[in-house]
Motif scaffolding. Structure first.
Motif, short mmCIF file in Angstrom:
data_model
loop_
_atom_site.label_atom_id
_atom_site.label_comp_id
_atom_site.label_asym_id
_atom_site.label_seq_id
_atom_site.Cartn_x
_atom_site.Cartn_y
_atom_site.Cartn_z
N LEU A 258 0.80 -1.22 0.00
CA LEU A 258 0.00 0.00 0.00
C LEU A 258 0.83 1.27 0.00
O LEU A 258 1.81 1.39 0.73
N ALA A 259 0.42 2.20 -0.84
CA ALA A 259 0.95 3.56 -0.76
C ALA A 259 -0.05 4.34 0.08
O ALA A 259 -1.15 4.64 -0.37
N PRO B 224 2.54 11.98 1.18
CA PRO B 224 2.13 11.64 -0.20
C PRO B 224 0.80 12.26 -0.61
O PRO B 224 0.58 12.52 -1.79
N ALA B 225 -0.08 12.50 0.36
CA ALA B 225 -1.37 13.11 0.02
C ALA B 225 -1.15 14.53 -0.53
O ALA B 225 -1.75 14.93 -1.52
N ARG B 226 -0.27 15.26 0.15
CA ARG B 226 0.02 16.63 -0.31
C ARG B 226 0.79 16.60 -1.63
O ARG B 226 0.59 17.42 -2.51
N ASP B 227 1.67 15.60 -1.74
CA ASP B 227 2.45 15.48 -2.98
C ASP B 227 1.53 15.15 -4.15
O ASP B 227 1.72 15.62 -5.27
N LEU B 228 0.51 14.34 -3.87
CA LEU B 228 -0.47 14.01 -4.89
C LEU B 228 -1.23 15.26 -5.32
O LEU B 228 -1.38 15.53 -6.52
N HIS C 131 14.45 8.55 -2.93
CA HIS C 131 13.04 8.84 -3.10
C HIS C 131 12.37 8.01 -4.20
O HIS C 131 11.23 8.24 -4.55
N LYS C 132 13.12 7.05 -4.74
CA LYS C 132 12.58 6.25 -5.84
C LYS C 132 11.26 5.59 -5.47
O LYS C 132 10.29 5.63 -6.24
N LEU C 133 11.23 4.97 -4.30
CA LEU C 133 10.03 4.23 -3.91
C LEU C 133 8.86 5.18 -3.65
O LEU C 133 7.72 4.90 -4.01
N HIS C 134 9.16 6.29 -3.02
CA HIS C 134 8.13 7.29 -2.78
C HIS C 134 7.52 7.74 -4.10
O HIS C 134 6.30 7.90 -4.22
N ALA C 135 8.37 7.91 -5.10
CA ALA C 135 7.87 8.35 -6.41
C ALA C 135 6.92 7.31 -7.00
O ALA C 135 5.93 7.66 -7.64
N LYS C 136 7.21 6.05 -6.75
CA LYS C 136 6.33 5.00 -7.25
C LYS C 136 4.98 5.06 -6.56
O LYS C 136 3.94 4.84 -7.17
N GLY C 137 5.00 5.33 -5.25
CA GLY C 137 3.76 5.47 -4.50
C GLY C 137 2.93 6.61 -5.04
O GLY C 137 1.71 6.48 -5.24
N VAL C 138 3.56 7.74 -5.30
CA VAL C 138 2.85 8.89 -5.84
C VAL C 138 2.30 8.57 -7.23
O VAL C 138 1.18 8.98 -7.57
N ALA C 139 3.07 7.81 -8.00
CA ALA C 139 2.59 7.41 -9.33
C ALA C 139 1.31 6.60 -9.23
O ALA C 139 0.36 6.81 -9.98
N ALA C 140 1.28 5.69 -8.25
CA ALA C 140 0.08 4.88 -8.04
C ALA C 140 -1.10 5.75 -7.60
O ALA C 140 -2.22 5.59 -8.08
N LEU C 141 -0.81 6.69 -6.71
CA LEU C 141 -1.87 7.60 -6.24
C LEU C 141 -2.40 8.45 -7.39
O LEU C 141 -3.61 8.68 -7.51
#
Length: 612
Positions: free
Chosen positions: A335-336, A348-352, A373-383
């Motif tokens: 889960l992201a 991530p909510a604010r980044d989205l 931040h690679k993984l975080h970027a993937k989470g944002v991509a999913a969001l």
RNA sequence: GGGCGCGUAGCAUAGCCCGGACGAUGCGCCGGCCUUCUAAGCCGGAGAACCGGGGUUCGAAUCCCCGCGCGCCCGCCA
């Protein structure tokens, strides 16, 4: 850059290789088809490659077609080559070792290239205007203290990318995302909202603040930044402090505190950071404050969109996220998350919300991020996908800059600040300039030293492919010779010097040389002249390629190559006191080399100096 | 343990995406060049079968597989 670098209006940007590639494809096609080949012009254009020096200007390997056309590669090449009618652009087409080789008319090519450079001026290398707009977000450092050299890699890559995309014709906006919510921001408010006399002695002591007032010479990021690591350490150890910080953080996020209040310190620190970045010639078009997304309701709105998605998941205790396994999140933690069980929103909510805002305004979105931040970027991509955005951000990640002793740590005190590097670079550059130019007034020495110093630092970081980690060593970072910015700047200064003596004034180089007509080009070029012309011709193709592949390090390497070719040219051949037949040509070549050096330096954010 | 990235002369890097004609560049090392355009430069030389092993191919630094080494990540932090 000088005023004369401005491009004349109405002139279309051009690439000397464009027409040649097109022509070669046209010439090749009928002969290939005659041999039984079926394919598209696009395929031919892709297959055309620059040949090895002296053998071909454009070459086409026949191996790939040898089987289907039932001939040995070399026989096929010979057959194809003999079936091609020479043209003015390519007076000779030959075959060797399985390649069909196109030989161009070097004099005509030289003439075209020089004309494009000298008429294009500052816009030589630039691409035609693109329809779309691009947002490049980079640096986005948390404003808690001065920038360290590691983070400045983000700036160097990001700012160069902005420059090259602009050169390639894109409409680009650069953004700095400022974090002014959450624990880190709260910590600054927590400590700096009380007078120093009321600070816990531990923090006061460890902060090494010279007095109650900021000394005039000390930048805000260094002044406020000093208290940050001790405060973080103190809060870790003291529960009551942690509690009051949590309260403060909640109050900030609730909107009860006016933003002027909690942005005061971050803003000052940010200004300090920006003045350092300005020394590196990096600037931003826009600043986006994270807390704005919290208070304008956009986080709530995007959360609603995400909840409508099939990816949306809610845990038993109420935390919310989206399934992101197909975006690369591990199966064990698929889960992201964007909201905690307690109802507060995660970063991530604010980044989205931020990314959705970007996509609403721009056609392309590029984020420059550290590899952590690679993984975080993937989470944002999913969001993003869950929120209904079809496009995705182009993420450009880079490896860390480490010290020989290991990774940089703020808390361990093992950091190298960008300001210290720039100051040291400036100091050394002053010494270098003084050593060889006793005639220059001191303010010019200072000016040159600043350009040389910051250029050296920027170039040193830029020249390495972003994926590779860099080990920071002072001696290498501050080298002024070899593959470095000063080497390139020096070549530019030498060109200016020649052009001043050639008929410019004492103070400004002769930048306007009549476009070389074909009859001015010598019947045969000296190898050094030819090599220089060939190198100059590559800038437009390079800018187009780099703007696509985003491999900005190639620009630094190209800058070095142009400088090297120019150095070899003018050391081997006289320009000013050369024979009348070649003098106009060599002057034009010098002028063109200077222009290409200036344009390339502009793209990598390094000053083109007229003297040094 | 898993995912992503990287591994090229003593050191630092380019080339790898799109396989091709001799593996390039800088530092360092050895030897030259300042009475003609600034020696932050130029010229010459030594130094690597591209981490190891398989495979695909007419051809592999480049593509595929397996190892090894290094970096980053694997939080209801940002």
């Amino acid at each position: 850059m000088t005023a004369t670098d401005a491009a004349p209006s109405g002139k279309l940007p051009t690439d000397p290789w464009g027409p040649l590639r097109a022509r070669a494809s046209e010439m090749l096609r009928p002969s290939l088809e005659h041999a039984g080949w079926k394919g598209t012009v696009e395929e031919l254009a892709r297959v055309l490659e620059p040949g090895p020096e002296g053998k071909a200007d454009l070459a086409v390997p026949m191996f790939r077609w040898s089987k289907t056309l039932g001939k040995r590669p070399d026989d096929l090449a010979k057959a194809i080559a003999s079936g091609i009618t020479p043209s003015p652009e390519f007076p000779r087409v030959s075959a060797e070792g399985g390649f069909v080789n196109f030989h161009m008319d070097l004099r005509a090519f030289t003439s075209t290239t020089l004309r494009m450079v000298l008429e294009g001026k500052g816009s030589y290398g630039a691409g035609a205007a693109k329809a779309g707009s691009v947002c490049v977000e980079h640096t986005s450092a948390n404003p808690t203290g001065p920038l360290h050299i590691g983070r400045s890699r983000n700036t160097v890559i990001g700012d160069t990318l902005v420059r090259v995309l602009r050169a390639a014709g894109w409409n680009v906006v650069s953004q700095f995302y400022v974090d002014d919510v959450g624990r880190q921001a709260a910590m600054l408010v927590w400590i700096w909202s009380k007078p120093l006399s009321e600070w816990p002695p531990q923090i006061r002591e460890a902060s090494h603040l010279p007095g109650d007032e900021r000394p005039p010479g000390l930048k805000a990021d260094h002044w406020y930044g000093r208290a940050y690591p001790p405060t973080a350490a103190y809060i870790k150890e003291h529960e009551e402090a942690a509690r009051s910080l949590a309260e403060l953080s909640a109050r900030m996020e609730s909107g009860a505190m006016p933003k002027e209040e909690y942005r005061k310190v971050p803003k000052e620190i940010l200004d300090g950071i920006l003045s350092s970045l300005a020394r590196m010639h990096a600037a931003f078009d826009e600043f986006v404050w994270e807390s704005d997304f919290l208070f304008d309701g956009s986080v709530e709105r995007v959360a609603e969109k995400v909840r409508a998605s099939s990816r949306y998941r809610r845990t038993d205790d109420g935390a919310e996220g989206v399934d992101a396994t197909d975006f690369g999140l591990p199966k064990e933690a698929p889960l992201a998350y964007f909201r905690r069980a307690d109802g507060t929103y995660l970063y991530p909510a604010r980044d989205l919300a931020y990314h959705l805002q970007k996509f609403a305004r721009f056609d392309r979105v590029i984020d420059v991020l550290g590899e952590d931040h690679k993984l975080h970027a993937k989470g944002v991509a999913a969001l993003l996908e869950a929120a209904g955005e079809k496009r995705s951000a182009e993420v450009l990640t880079y490896g860390f800059i480490n010290l020989p002793e290991g990774r940089m740590t703020t808390r361990g005190g093992r950091v190298v600040n960008l300001d210290d590097v720039l100051d040291e670079a400036h100091e050394r550059a002053v010494q270098e300039v003084r050593k060889r130019r006793e005639d220059l007034p001191s303010e010019e020495v200072e000016r040159i030293a600043e350009s040389v110093g910051s250029g050296a630092v920027r170039f040193h970081i830029l020249r390495v492919q972003p994926e590779k980690p860099i080990v920071f060593r002072w001696e290498e970072a501050l080298s002024f010779e070899g593959k470095s910015a000063p080497f390139v700047q020096y070549a530019h200064a030498r060109a200016c010097s020649i052009l001043r003596k050639a008929g410019g004034s004492e103070t400004s180089p002769m930048l306007v040389v009549p476009s070389p007509a074909l009859e001015q080009i010598p019947p045969t070029l000296h190898p050094k002249e030819e090599a220089l012309v060939r190198t100059l011709s590559q800038l437009p193709g390079l800018i187009a390629r780099v703007s696509e592949s985003r491999s900005v390090h190639l620009l630094a390497l190209y800058a070095h190559e142009v400088a090297e070719r120019f150095n070899e040219f003018y050391q081997e051949l006289r320009v000013l006191n050369s024979e009348d037949e070649v003098r106009p040509f060599r002057l034009a070549l010098t002028c063109a080399a200077r222009q290409v050096l200036a344009n390339t330096l502009a793209v990598i954010g390094v000053d083109a100096l007229e003297r040094m």
